[in-house]
Design a protein around this motif. Structure first.
Motif, PDB file in Angstrom:
ATOM      1  N   ALA A  30      25.763  13.013  -2.466  1.00  0.00           N
ATOM      2  CA  ALA A  30      24.328  13.256  -2.288  1.00  0.00           C
ATOM      3  C   ALA A  30      23.491  12.265  -3.092  1.00  0.00           C
ATOM      4  CB  ALA A  30      23.997  14.688  -2.726  1.00  0.00           C
ATOM      5  N   PRO A  31      23.272  11.074  -2.526  1.00  0.00           N
ATOM      6  CA  PRO A  31      22.530  10.038  -3.255  1.00  0.00           C
ATOM      7  C   PRO A  31      21.098  10.475  -3.552  1.00  0.00           C
ATOM      8  CG  PRO A  31      23.514   9.146  -1.235  1.00  0.00           C
ATOM      9  CD  PRO A  31      23.676  10.625  -1.178  1.00  0.00           C
ATOM     10  N   GLU A  32      20.685  10.228  -4.780  1.00  0.00           N
ATOM     11  CA  GLU A  32      19.317  10.565  -5.157  1.00  0.00           C
ATOM     12  C   GLU A  32      18.805   9.483  -6.105  1.00  0.00           C
ATOM     13  OE1 GLU A  32      17.202  14.079  -7.526  1.00  0.00           O
ATOM     14  OE2 GLU A  32      18.926  14.733  -6.328  1.00  0.00           O
ATOM     15  N   LEU A  33      17.641   8.957  -5.800  1.00  0.00           N
ATOM     16  CA  LEU A  33      17.111   7.860  -6.606  1.00  0.00           C
ATOM     17  C   LEU A  33      16.720   8.343  -8.002  1.00  0.00           C
ATOM     18  CD1 LEU A  33      16.292   4.841  -6.581  1.00  0.00           C
ATOM     19  CD2 LEU A  33      13.968   5.618  -6.055  1.00  0.00           C
ATOM     20  N   LEU A  34      17.170   7.614  -9.020  1.00  0.00           N
ATOM     21  CA  LEU A  34      16.736   7.901 -10.389  1.00  0.00           C
ATOM     22  C   LEU A  34      15.641   6.924 -10.796  1.00  0.00           C
ATOM     23  CD1 LEU A  34      20.303   8.387 -11.892  1.00  0.00           C
ATOM     24  CD2 LEU A  34      18.599  10.191 -11.522  1.00  0.00           C
ATOM     25  N   VAL A  35      15.908   5.639 -10.564  1.00  0.00           N
ATOM     26  CA  VAL A  35      14.927   4.625 -10.952  1.00  0.00           C
ATOM     27  C   VAL A  35      15.173   3.359 -10.149  1.00  0.00           C
ATOM     28  CG1 VAL A  35      16.412   4.128 -12.941  1.00  0.00           C
ATOM     29  CG2 VAL A  35      14.112   3.189 -12.890  1.00  0.00           C
ATOM     30  N   ILE A  36      14.087   2.677  -9.835  1.00  0.00           N
ATOM     31  CA  ILE A  36      14.209   1.429  -9.087  1.00  0.00           C
ATOM     32  C   ILE A  36      13.294   0.387  -9.717  1.00  0.00           C
ATOM     33  CG2 ILE A  36      12.462   2.041  -7.355  1.00  0.00           C
ATOM     34  CD1 ILE A  36      15.229   0.677  -5.706  1.00  0.00           C
ATOM     35  N   ASN A  37      13.751  -0.845  -9.740  1.00  0.00           N
ATOM     36  CA  ASN A  37      13.044  -1.925 -10.407  1.00  0.00           C
ATOM     37  C   ASN A  37      12.336  -2.783  -9.350  1.00  0.00           C
ATOM     38  OD1 ASN A  37      12.298  -4.145 -11.957  1.00  0.00           O
ATOM     39  ND2 ASN A  37      14.169  -4.099 -13.172  1.00  0.00           N
ATOM     40  N   LEU A  38      11.114  -2.404  -9.015  1.00  0.00           N
ATOM     41  CA  LEU A  38      10.408  -3.072  -7.917  1.00  0.00           C
ATOM     42  C   LEU A  38      10.077  -4.526  -8.251  1.00  0.00           C
ATOM     43  CD1 LEU A  38       8.055  -0.158  -6.772  1.00  0.00           C
ATOM     44  CD2 LEU A  38      10.177  -0.941  -5.691  1.00  0.00           C
ATOM     45  N   GLY A  39       9.778  -4.784  -9.518  1.00  0.00           N
ATOM     46  CA  GLY A  39       9.477  -6.160  -9.936  1.00  0.00           C
ATOM     47  C   GLY A  39      10.660  -7.081  -9.712  1.00  0.00           C
ATOM     48  N   LEU A  40      11.835  -6.607 -10.091  1.00  0.00           N
ATOM     49  CA  LEU A  40      13.051  -7.408  -9.919  1.00  0.00           C
ATOM     50  C   LEU A  40      13.368  -7.568  -8.432  1.00  0.00           C
ATOM     51  CD1 LEU A  40      15.488  -8.915 -11.095  1.00  0.00           C
ATOM     52  CD2 LEU A  40      16.649  -6.700 -11.326  1.00  0.00           C
ATOM     53  N   ALA A  41      13.179  -6.492  -7.661  1.00  0.00           N
ATOM     54  CA  ALA A  41      13.430  -6.563  -6.218  1.00  0.00           C
ATOM     55  C   ALA A  41      12.577  -7.660  -5.588  1.00  0.00           C
ATOM     56  CB  ALA A  41      13.138  -5.210  -5.567  1.00  0.00           C
ATOM     57  N   ASP A  42      11.334  -7.740  -6.030  1.00  0.00           N
ATOM     58  CA  ASP A  42      10.423  -8.760  -5.512  1.00  0.00           C
ATOM     59  C   ASP A  42      10.924 -10.157  -5.880  1.00  0.00           C
ATOM     60  OD1 ASP A  42       7.846  -9.573  -4.322  1.00  0.00           O
ATOM     61  OD2 ASP A  42       7.479 -10.310  -6.363  1.00  0.00           O
ATOM     62  N   GLU A  43      11.349 -10.310  -7.143  1.00  0.00           N
ATOM     63  CA  GLU A  43      11.886 -11.582  -7.618  1.00  0.00           C
ATOM     64  C   GLU A  43      13.080 -12.035  -6.760  1.00  0.00           C
ATOM     65  OE1 GLU A  43      12.157 -11.146 -11.943  1.00  0.00           O
ATOM     66  OE2 GLU A  43      13.875 -12.517 -11.867  1.00  0.00           O
ATOM     67  N   LEU A  44      13.848 -11.049  -6.274  1.00  0.00           N
ATOM     68  CA  LEU A  44      15.064 -11.359  -5.505  1.00  0.00           C
ATOM     69  C   LEU A  44      14.775 -11.583  -4.029  1.00  0.00           C
ATOM     70  CD1 LEU A  44      17.536  -8.756  -7.089  1.00  0.00           C
ATOM     71  CD2 LEU A  44      17.306 -11.185  -7.654  1.00  0.00           C
ATOM     72  N   GLY A  45      13.522 -11.377  -3.637  1.00  0.00           N
ATOM     73  CA  GLY A  45      13.172 -11.573  -2.233  1.00  0.00           C
ATOM     74  C   GLY A  45      13.618 -10.436  -1.330  1.00  0.00           C
ATOM     75  N   ILE A  46      13.797  -9.252  -1.894  1.00  0.00           N
ATOM     76  CA  ILE A  46      14.183  -8.081  -1.107  1.00  0.00           C
ATOM     77  C   ILE A  46      12.956  -7.527  -0.391  1.00  0.00           C
ATOM     78  CG2 ILE A  46      15.091  -5.712  -1.262  1.00  0.00           C
ATOM     79  CD1 ILE A  46      16.810  -6.644  -3.617  1.00  0.00           C
ATOM     80  N   ASP A  47      13.149  -7.086   0.823  1.00  0.00           N
ATOM     81  CA  ASP A  47      12.061  -6.546   1.644  1.00  0.00           C
ATOM     82  C   ASP A  47      11.337  -5.400   0.906  1.00  0.00           C
ATOM     83  OD1 ASP A  47      10.725  -4.779   3.522  1.00  0.00           O
ATOM     84  OD2 ASP A  47      11.631  -6.041   5.091  1.00  0.00           O
ATOM     85  N   PRO A  48      10.020  -5.554   0.678  1.00  0.00           N
ATOM     86  CA  PRO A  48       9.280  -4.562  -0.115  1.00  0.00           C
ATOM     87  C   PRO A  48       9.179  -3.185   0.548  1.00  0.00           C
ATOM     88  CG  PRO A  48       7.787  -6.232   0.744  1.00  0.00           C
ATOM     89  CD  PRO A  48       9.171  -6.687   1.075  1.00  0.00           C
ATOM     90  N   ASP A  49       9.231  -3.132   1.876  1.00  0.00           N
ATOM     91  CA  ASP A  49       9.215  -1.814   2.549  1.00  0.00           C
ATOM     92  C   ASP A  49      10.577  -1.155   2.444  1.00  0.00           C
ATOM     93  OD1 ASP A  49       6.567  -2.002   3.383  1.00  0.00           O
ATOM     94  OD2 ASP A  49       7.152  -3.258   5.096  1.00  0.00           O
ATOM     95  N   TRP A  50      11.596  -1.974   2.695  1.00  0.00           N
ATOM     96  CA  TRP A  50      12.969  -1.457   2.650  1.00  0.00           C
ATOM     97  C   TRP A  50      13.308  -0.901   1.264  1.00  0.00           C
ATOM     98  CZ3 TRP A  50      17.313  -2.694  -0.200  1.00  0.00           C
ATOM     99  CH2 TRP A  50      18.524  -2.124   0.236  1.00  0.00           C
ATOM    100  N   ILE A  51      12.904  -1.618   0.207  1.00  0.00           N
ATOM    101  CA  ILE A  51      13.305  -1.212  -1.147  1.00  0.00           C
ATOM    102  C   ILE A  51      12.734   0.175  -1.486  1.00  0.00           C
ATOM    103  CG2 ILE A  51      11.366  -2.309  -2.423  1.00  0.00           C
ATOM    104  CD1 ILE A  51      14.993  -2.475  -3.625  1.00  0.00           C
ATOM    105  N   ARG A  52      11.642   0.552  -0.823  1.00  0.00           N
ATOM    106  CA  ARG A  52      11.039   1.870  -1.062  1.00  0.00           C
ATOM    107  C   ARG A  52      11.574   2.940  -0.098  1.00  0.00           C
ATOM    108  NH1 ARG A  52       7.446  -2.070  -2.448  1.00  0.00           N
ATOM    109  NH2 ARG A  52       6.061  -1.675  -4.213  1.00  0.00           N
ATOM    110  N   SER A  53      12.569   2.579   0.702  1.00  0.00           N
ATOM    111  CA  SER A  53      13.037   3.492   1.752  1.00  0.00           C
ATOM    112  C   SER A  53      14.300   4.240   1.333  1.00  0.00           C
ATOM    113  CB  SER A  53      13.319   2.708   3.037  1.00  0.00           C
ATOM    114  OG  SER A  53      14.505   1.941   2.871  1.00  0.00           O
ATOM    115  N   GLU A  54      14.617   5.270   2.096  1.00  0.00           N
ATOM    116  CA  GLU A  54      15.857   6.025   1.873  1.00  0.00           C
ATOM    117  C   GLU A  54      17.090   5.151   2.120  1.00  0.00           C
ATOM    118  OE1 GLU A  54      16.769   9.044   0.595  1.00  0.00           O
ATOM    119  OE2 GLU A  54      14.668   8.945  -0.061  1.00  0.00           O
ATOM    120  N   ALA A  55      16.937   4.165   3.001  1.00  0.00           N
ATOM    121  CA  ALA A  55      18.075   3.269   3.278  1.00  0.00           C
ATOM    122  C   ALA A  55      18.479   2.524   2.004  1.00  0.00           C
ATOM    123  CB  ALA A  55      17.700   2.277   4.378  1.00  0.00           C
TER     124      ALA A  55
END
Ligand code: AMP
Ligand code: MG
Length: 469
Positions: A30-55
């Protein structure tokens, strides 16, 4: 949403089969988000919508593979507490793949605690919440302190239980690293006499980390210099890694593998926290020497590529012996700045040593004693030293500000980290968020949060940290 939420561009997966085992992460209940590093995700070029998604949560739990991921576990060996282990490898980590970040740097994205691999030996391949949040918090804190380190992109709870000394909630950490090449990666192939593989690794490491290097000797020189810088950085903030085994020393020069690490409170060079380090091998003061020991192992791996044996040994020895020179320069630069000195000169090293000796004599708090210099406060026993110090600062401008920028007000104090973990185990992440927020800008004052500057009160000290990760 783009087709590829994470713009993978994998290179390690292209190396010959003996470097890795293709291995998918094992899904969790049962995956459950604890914390996500949006600044780092942006630095890595990860899709900003996807990173906020359940996927994304499912991905960072190992339950879903984004397009372009080629999960694998890496082969390596290592010296653990000085003892040779010919085969370690990723026993609970899976590299999803690599991306080229916004600055053009290649970065690994790895899940830690993603289930068993062929290198798990007796282990369960999992991690529990405590060490996952510790690594997340401390690695990000090190980054904010300006010290090269792997980063934390996400932490997710698995909804499963992990059995250690007792049952704990399970978690997975998503770690980002310049690479996961370790001294132990080279040792793995050197021990097998596989010179071809070492050549491949040298080329791979040069391409990724030291583009100016051409030969194995160049690589060695560059790694020695980078490690000297790194260890000086650790020393300057009272950081104790705790498990400086050769499998935990990255060729990139980043701090890697936060296990029983901790920051020193009262200044004592012998400080050691790790419960498994009974001899104090990895005590604060020993870290530079241990780095040299590890680098000597690295140098040994490279000898077969360095031509005629006697000459190669001579050159490799010289290279490793340059560590103390690099280290002394980096150490003096860092510690002089901590005293407010922009460019160190003759006599400044003694000024630093005398200050440290004064702290050692009374067991004064390492972090706060330096920070307090910005307001000219020194421990009582250093009042004589203060006269010399202020005389030296007569030649410096803006030294108060320099001190505030060189000396954090806040570090990840061990008793606070432990309290944060205890709360998190009960489902309360408020301490994690509060600590993260402060440690993001450790050189700021954070009015109202001064309690986090305090060393542990008697009875609050955490004397040991555990490797039972
Ligand atoms: P570490 O102390 O985290 O640097 O790990 C040392 C070695 O033990 C590495 O090869 C890890 O992959 C392996 N290892 C650590 N914990 C586990 C675990 N829970 N399950 C399987 N392998 C593990
Ligand atoms: Mg390790």
């Amino acid at each position: 949403m783009s087709m590829r939420p994470i713009p993978f561009d994998n290179s390690y997966a292209r190396l010959p089969g003996k470097f890795h085992v293709f291995q998918d992460p094992q899904p969790v209940a049962a995956p459950e988000l604890l914390v996500i590093n949006l600044g780092l995700a942006d630095e890595l070029g990860i899709d900003p919508d996807w990173i906020r998604s359940e996927a994304a949560v499912r991905t960072f739990a190992g339950n879903e593979l984004p397009e372009g991921a080629e999960p694998l576990a890496q082969a390596y060996a290592g010296h653990q507490f000085g003892g040779w282990v010919p085969q370690l490898g990723d026993g609970r980590a899976v590299l999803l793949g690599e991306v080229i970040d916004r600055t053009g740097q290649r970065r690994d994205i790895q899940l830690k605690g993603a289930g068993r691999t062929p290198w798990s030996r007796g282990g369960d391949g999992r991690a529990w919440l405590g060490p996952v949040l510790r690594e997340y918090l401390v690695s990000e804190a090190m980054h904010a302190l300006g010290i090269p380190t792997t980063r934390a992109l996400a932490a997710v709870a698995t909804g499963e239980t992990v059995q250690r000394e007792q049952a704990y909630p399970g978690a997975v950490l998503t770690r980002v690293a310049a690479s996961h090449l370790r001294v132990g990666t080279f040792q793995y192939f050197a021990a097998r006499g596989d010179h071809e593989a070492i050549r491949t690794l040298v080329d791979h490491a040069i391409k990724r980390h030291y583009a100016q290097a051409e030969t194995a000797l160049d690589l060695l020189n560059a790694v020695v210099a980078r490690q000297a810088e790194l260890i000086a950085g650790w020393m300057s903030v009272g950081f104790i890694h705790g498990v400086m085994n050769t499998d935990n020393m990255a060729i990139s020069g980043e701090t890697i593998d936060y296990g029983p690490c901790a920051f020193m409170d009262a200044y004592n060079p012998e400080t050691v926290f790790s419960s498994i380090d009974r001899m104090g091998r990895y005590a604060w003061r020993n870290q530079p020497e241990i780095a040299v020991w590890n680098l000597a192992q690295f140098a040994t791996c490279l000898l077969p590529l360095m031509g005629e044996r006697d000459k190669a040994i001579e050159q490799a020895t010289e290279a490793v012996h340059r560590f103390p020179t690099h280290y002394a320069r980096a150490w003096l630069e860092r510690f002089a700045r901590k005293l407010g000195i922009e460019r160190p000169r003759e006599g400044d090293a003694q000024l630093v040593e005398a200050f440290l000796k004064g702290l050692a004599d009374t067991g004064a708090d390492f972090t706060n004693s330096f920070r307090d210099l910005a307001s000219r406060d020194v421990p009582e026993n250093l009042s004589g030293w203060k006269v010399d110090w202020l005389a030296r600062l007569a030649d410096e401008v803006d030294w108060e500000e320099r001190i505030r920028r060189a000396n954090p007000a806040y570090i990840a104090r061990n008793h606070r980290v432990e309290a944060m973990i205890q709360a998190a185990v009960t489902g309360d992440l408020s301490l994690f968020r509060e600590l993260s927020d402060i440690l993001d800008t450790p050189f700021n004052d954070h009015p109202g949060k001064e309690g986090y500057r305090a060393p542990p009160a008697p009875g609050e000290e955490v004397l040991q940290t555990f490797c039972g990760t």
